[in-house]
Design an enzyme around this catalytic site. Structure first.
Site, mmCIF file in Angstrom:
data_model
loop_
_atom_site.group_PDB
_atom_site.id
_atom_site.type_symbol
_atom_site.label_atom_id
_atom_site.label_comp_id
_atom_site.label_asym_id
_atom_site.label_seq_id
_atom_site.Cartn_x
_atom_site.Cartn_y
_atom_site.Cartn_z
ATOM 1 N NE ARG A 1 1.440 2.152 -6.690
ATOM 2 C CZ ARG A 1 2.601 2.752 -6.490
ATOM 3 N NH1 ARG A 1 3.709 2.050 -6.519
ATOM 4 N NH2 ARG A 1 2.654 4.037 -6.275
ATOM 5 N NE ARG B 1 4.667 9.256 -6.849
ATOM 6 C CZ ARG B 1 5.092 8.009 -6.656
ATOM 7 N NH1 ARG B 1 6.294 7.645 -7.067
ATOM 8 N NH2 ARG B 1 4.317 7.122 -6.073
ATOM 9 N N GLY C 1 0.810 -1.230 0.000
ATOM 10 C CA GLY C 1 0.000 0.000 0.000
ATOM 11 C C GLY C 1 0.834 1.265 0.000
ATOM 12 C CG ASP D 1 5.608 -3.093 -4.578
ATOM 13 O OD1 ASP D 1 6.240 -4.093 -4.940
ATOM 14 O OD2 ASP D 1 6.110 -2.190 -3.888
ATOM 15 C CG ASN D 2 8.010 -0.229 -6.884
ATOM 16 O OD1 ASN D 2 7.160 0.336 -6.202
ATOM 17 N ND2 ASN D 2 9.199 -0.566 -6.415
HETATM 18 P P1 AMP Z 1 9.305 1.112 -2.529
HETATM 19 O O1 AMP Z 1 10.365 0.068 -2.564
HETATM 20 O O2 AMP Z 1 9.808 2.513 -2.314
HETATM 21 O O3 AMP Z 1 8.401 1.034 -3.701
HETATM 22 O O4 AMP Z 1 8.412 0.828 -1.216
HETATM 23 C C1 AMP Z 1 7.833 -0.405 -0.929
HETATM 24 C C2 AMP Z 1 6.751 -0.238 0.110
HETATM 25 O O5 AMP Z 1 7.273 0.362 1.293
HETATM 26 C C3 AMP Z 1 5.575 0.622 -0.321
HETATM 27 O O6 AMP Z 1 4.412 0.100 0.256
HETATM 28 C C4 AMP Z 1 5.929 1.969 0.267
HETATM 29 O O7 AMP Z 1 4.793 2.760 0.481
HETATM 30 C C5 AMP Z 1 6.573 1.556 1.595
HETATM 31 N N1 AMP Z 1 7.517 2.571 2.069
HETATM 32 C C6 AMP Z 1 8.727 2.894 1.552
HETATM 33 N N2 AMP Z 1 9.310 3.883 2.261
HETATM 34 C C7 AMP Z 1 8.440 4.213 3.247
HETATM 35 C C8 AMP Z 1 8.454 5.169 4.310
HETATM 36 N N3 AMP Z 1 9.472 5.996 4.512
HETATM 37 N N4 AMP Z 1 7.366 5.197 5.125
HETATM 38 C C9 AMP Z 1 6.332 4.379 4.942
HETATM 39 N N5 AMP Z 1 6.257 3.459 3.976
HETATM 40 C C10 AMP Z 1 7.303 3.372 3.129
HETATM 41 MG MG MG Z 2 6.838 1.574 -4.445
#
Ligand code: AMP
Ligand code: MG
Length: 519
Positions: free
Chosen positions: A198, A191, A99, A268-269
């Site tokens: 996704r 953004r 999420g 998720d990306n």
């Molecule tokens: P990412 O690898 O940046 O796409 O992040 C993977 C997951 O971790 C996603 O659900 C992001 O929303 C969550 N996430 C990454 N960084 C943070 C953060 N600083 N605080 C809260 N959730 C995070």
């Molecule tokens: Mg992400």
């Protein structure tokens, strides 16, 4: 500033979480939860994208009101910000619910017949933040702002950035994962995209066997973002899958064309619109290297390396096929569609490689010609951007004269280059023969090549220089790079210093060649 009106198609048409608290939790039978941004203590704007603002019909991005909207200090009247609920496969393993842990969607702006979602990245925790703080730091936000803008102007499908602002608050980060966290400046990027849905949104509903929510989500996505698809029921969902696969293929081919490595292609990306999304530990190829990944977390297996991006996209699409299966219930049809992706991807990939060397038709030996070129580039550590750009200067009747330009684009020293001189000359002669066969006017070939081989890309060290300056409160370089990258295919003589090899100091400097996910 004319006050902004935000619409709420997403929250109106999709099932929401009834619990409105911000407590971290598993959220079932819902596509989103309401979440309010944190109020920043002392926000200030660093840069905005005028072009993006124009597309949104925003007339005054210098106002205090705009700054407050872009940093969550103020919420647009009657809007209800929310975080999306999705899951995902991370590095090949199912991770369950993820999420929007640090992204809050403000709502949609409608302008000129288009609808755009505004999303604040780094505006505070949501029910999906798990153990993290929901915040973002200046360095990762500069990287996201500049790179997503640059991708847009390169013609690569991407989410956009409208603004980059400081919050005035400090954020604690363990950059090197060595147990020594430091405070960094907090920042927020706004953004923009038609949608931030996704592959992972579909996967989570499907994994939980929540078929009602899955169907509502698929119908919503098709209705708003794939309105031209024909058919009904299973046929329509299958066409949807094939359309997502086609858009994804074309995005990845563009990544391969410009030398972009995403770095974290978890499901998720992966945008359901085939847009580049979530700019984290991405990087740009300097010396051509299919094994390279900028992501330190992925050094061992290199799952997300440059040369693997097409295959990973296929793997990700297979997860989407699994997720949509309950709506389609036709394994052979899904397998055929995945095969189609594989075949079309390869065909278009080879076509793209041909355009990079100025060939317009495909001939039997062209794949070999490109493969041999890549082997040479790997062996002699040839700078991808410089080599391809200079290749438009190649003169068919003087192949050996091009050797000097090749040499100037290689990171290896004279000795290794001289050992490979013969091989390079051989390749250049073969290339000259192949060009002669096509007999396209030189001017036309040059213009075509310069339209697909960018002169300016956001080299890893360039982003890092802009970050270091920004950290000291100097934003001139962010503006300079933003302007430069708006015309990546044009000659910009006054900006020639950015059409240069990676400086030697940047080779092993943290953040100039390798990055972690910690941002
Ligand atoms: P990412 O690898 O940046 O796409 O992040 C993977 C997951 O971790 C996603 O659900 C992001 O929303 C969550 N996430 C990454 N960084 C943070 C953060 N600083 N605080 C809260 N959730 C995070
Ligand atoms: Mg992400």
């Amino acid at each position: 500033m004319k006050s902004i009106t935000l619409h709420n198609n997403f929250t109106k048409e999709l099932p929401g979480d009834e619990n409105t608290s911000n407590a971290r939790r598993q959220v079932y039978k819902a596509s989103y939860s309401y979440a309010e941004p944190l109020s920043p203590s002392n926000p200030s704007m660093i840069i905005t994208s005028k072009d993006m603002g124009k597309s949104l019909g925003l007339d005054n991005m210098a106002s205090e009101e705009f700054l407050h909207l872009m940093t969550g200090k103020k919420i647009v009247a009657k809007s209800s910000p929310y975080a999306m609920c999705y899951g995902g496969h991370q590095f090949g393993h199912w991770a369950g619910q993820l999420g929007d842990g640090r992204a809050i969607n403000l709502g949609e702006i409608k302008h000129d017949g288009k609808s755009w979602v505004l999303q604040l990245k780094g505006a505070g925790p949501t029910p999906y933040s798990r153990g993290a703080d929901g915040l973002a730091v200046l360095r990762s936000s500069v990287r996201e702002f500049l790179c997503s803008e640059s991708m847009f102007y390169l013609g690569v499908s991407t989410t956009r950035a409208l603004s980059l602002a400081l919050t005035g608050d400090k954020v604690l980060r363990d950059v090197l994962y060595d147990g020594n966290p430091i405070y960094e400046k907090g920042a927020i990027v706004c953004r923009v995209s038609e949608s931030f849905i996704r592959i992972g949104n579909f996967e989570l509903q499907s994994a939980r066997k929540d078929l009602d929510s899955l169907k509502i989500l698929a119908d919503f996505t098709i209705r708003h973002f794939y309105p031209n698809l024909k058919g009904q029921g299973k046929d329509l969902y299958l066409s949807f899958f094939r359309a997502v696969a086609a858009r994804t293929a074309s995005m990845i081919i563009d990544w391969q064309r410009v030398g972009f490595v995403h770095g974290v292609m978890n499901t998720d990306n992966m945008s359901i619109l085939g847009q580049t999304i979530d700019y984290g530990p991405y990087g740009w190829l300097e010396n051509y290297d299919e094994e390279w990944t900028p992501n330190t977390t992925d050094q061992e297996h290199r799952r997300y390396r440059f040369g693997n991006q097409g295959s990973v996209a296929l793997w990700n699409l297979t997860q989407l096929a699994n997720a949509l299966y309950p709506l389609i219930e036709d394994v052979p049809a899904l397998e055929i569609s995945l095969d189609e992706y594989r075949t079309n991807y390869l065909k278009d990939y080879h076509k793209m490689l041909n355009t990079k060397i100025g060939l317009t038709k495909m001939k039997g030996n062209d794949e070999k010609l490109n493969k041999d070129l890549h082997d040479l580039m790997i062996h002699t550590q040839t700078d991808m951007t410089i080599f391809y750009r200079q290749l438009s200067l190649f003169e068919v009747d003087k192949p050996s004269e091009h050797l000097r330009l090749v040499k100037d684009a290689c990171y290896i020293g004279d000795v290794v280059f001289n050992e490979n001189k013969e091989a390079w000359l051989n390749w250049l002669v073969r290339y000259a023969c192949r060009l002669t066969e096509e007999s396209k006017p030189e001017e036309e070939r040059r213009a075509n090549m310069n339209g697909v081989n960018p002169k300016y890309v956001l080299r890893n060290y360039m982003a890092q220089l802009a970050i270091e300056e920004a950290d000291k409160g100097n934003y001139a370089l962010i503006h300079e790079l933003h302007d430069l990258l708006k015309n990546p295919y044009e000659e910009q003589p006054e900006m020639q210093k950015w059409f240069a090899m990676r400086p030697s100091w940047a080779l092993n400097k943290a953040a100039c060649s390798q990055l972690s996910c910690s941002s």
